[in-house]
Design a protein around this motif. Sequence first.
Motif, short mmCIF file in Angstrom:
data_model
loop_
_atom_site.label_atom_id
_atom_site.label_comp_id
_atom_site.label_asym_id
_atom_site.label_seq_id
_atom_site.Cartn_x
_atom_site.Cartn_y
_atom_site.Cartn_z
N TRP A 61 0.79 -1.22 0.00
CA TRP A 61 0.00 0.00 0.00
C TRP A 61 0.83 1.27 0.00
N GLN A 205 0.43 11.33 -4.03
CA GLN A 205 -0.37 10.21 -4.55
C GLN A 205 0.51 9.06 -5.03
N LEU A 210 -3.08 2.99 -4.80
CA LEU A 210 -4.51 3.13 -4.60
C LEU A 210 -5.32 2.07 -5.33
N THR A 213 -6.22 -3.64 -5.47
CA THR A 213 -7.42 -4.44 -5.20
C THR A 213 -7.86 -5.12 -6.47
N GLY A 241 -14.53 0.04 -0.91
CA GLY A 241 -13.81 0.86 0.06
C GLY A 241 -12.51 1.38 -0.50
N ASN A 242 -11.75 0.54 -1.20
CA ASN A 242 -10.50 0.98 -1.80
C ASN A 242 -10.74 1.98 -2.92
N GLU A 243 -11.79 1.74 -3.70
CA GLU A 243 -12.08 2.66 -4.80
C GLU A 243 -12.49 4.03 -4.27
N VAL A 244 -13.32 4.04 -3.24
CA VAL A 244 -13.73 5.31 -2.64
C VAL A 244 -12.54 6.05 -2.08
N PHE A 245 -11.65 5.33 -1.41
CA PHE A 245 -10.46 5.97 -0.86
C PHE A 245 -9.59 6.57 -1.97
N GLY A 246 -9.45 5.84 -3.08
CA GLY A 246 -8.66 6.37 -4.20
C GLY A 246 -9.29 7.59 -4.83
N VAL A 248 -11.43 9.76 -3.41
CA VAL A 248 -11.36 10.89 -2.47
C VAL A 248 -9.94 11.45 -2.40
N THR A 249 -8.94 10.56 -2.41
CA THR A 249 -7.55 11.02 -2.37
C THR A 249 -7.22 11.88 -3.59
#
Length: 343
Positions: A61, A205, A210, A213, A241-246, A248-249
């Motif tokens: 990660w 980034q 990101l 997954t 969850g991983n996609e949302v985090f990516g 938003v980042t």
Amino acid sequence: MVISALFTRGVFCLHCLVAFWTIFSTSPWHPLYCLLLSGLVGLVFETVVTIHVRKGAEYKWFCPSVFFYLLSIVPCVWILELDMLQLRVQAKDELEQQGINFTSKLMKQPGNLTLFNGVTVPLVMEPAQWVVMVEQLVLFVLILGRWMLPKGDISRDELSQLLLVYIGMAADIIEFFEAFKEERVKYNWMLIVSILSIWSASLLQFTLVLTATKSVKSRAGFAPHPDENEGMCKSCCGCCGNEVFGIVTTMVLQDGPFLILRLLLLIEYDVNSYMHIFFTVKNTLVLLLMFYRLFVVFEYKSMTDKDSDHPKPDDAEDYLELSATESPAKFGNYGSNAEANQE
């Protein structure tokens, strides 16, 4: 694996040394410049840990080697750009005082950069061009480094997705420096610092993986197996969850700040060039698409949660058919009654 890890970190160190060379050749010496070596020291320590402890394996990660590389190269870009700003301001002041055509000091400096007597860089370029080259090479080195680094726990599919994401981010970040060419920007210290700050934050980034997954998809024309459906639902929550985090980042570190600064330049400083307006619209569209994607992801997740709580009628019929096949004795009375009714 070990060779790839050493080669990539060697490229990082080489680019940092070129940046140091450019600083020492175009700027007066300052004792604080010694702090620029702290990033390289951290990179060397991280290399030793990765080679001897992890046997060349990378983290899933987070990329500490990229972080230490940015810790070295980003301050170099700040120093070079602020020096160029000082030279531009001095040239502008002299031009205003004399009222005649004045050749910028950037053009009066020697074309090739010299670090020590007798040691020169063979390429003949102006110092301003060296600065641009150092800045643009940052993104190419990051993408090449991520490609050449050992994959670690991520698969080839995830790595290919990550590299494509990096290419898209790099194109937007490189273009962000085009604002320095605007007349209302290149002499403004506050705007230069703001652009460099947003640019530095956007590079963070590249230290995050990101897209680490897997997305489970069924082949076209084939219905997935029930066990695959169950695995798909379980992996969907983590994937979302991983996609949302990516997303938003990217919105927080890149497209959001980029759009705010572009709107500021457009409204407050009247920077209305064609390319600036084009990329302002582009950042706006990207943000709208990201919000739309977040809406779709959350809506799909809520529908998946509802489906998991209430079984479908088709599933109940399949269950009855399966039960009848496995234990027909259970349905003997039902079958006889049905035949009697038919008679």
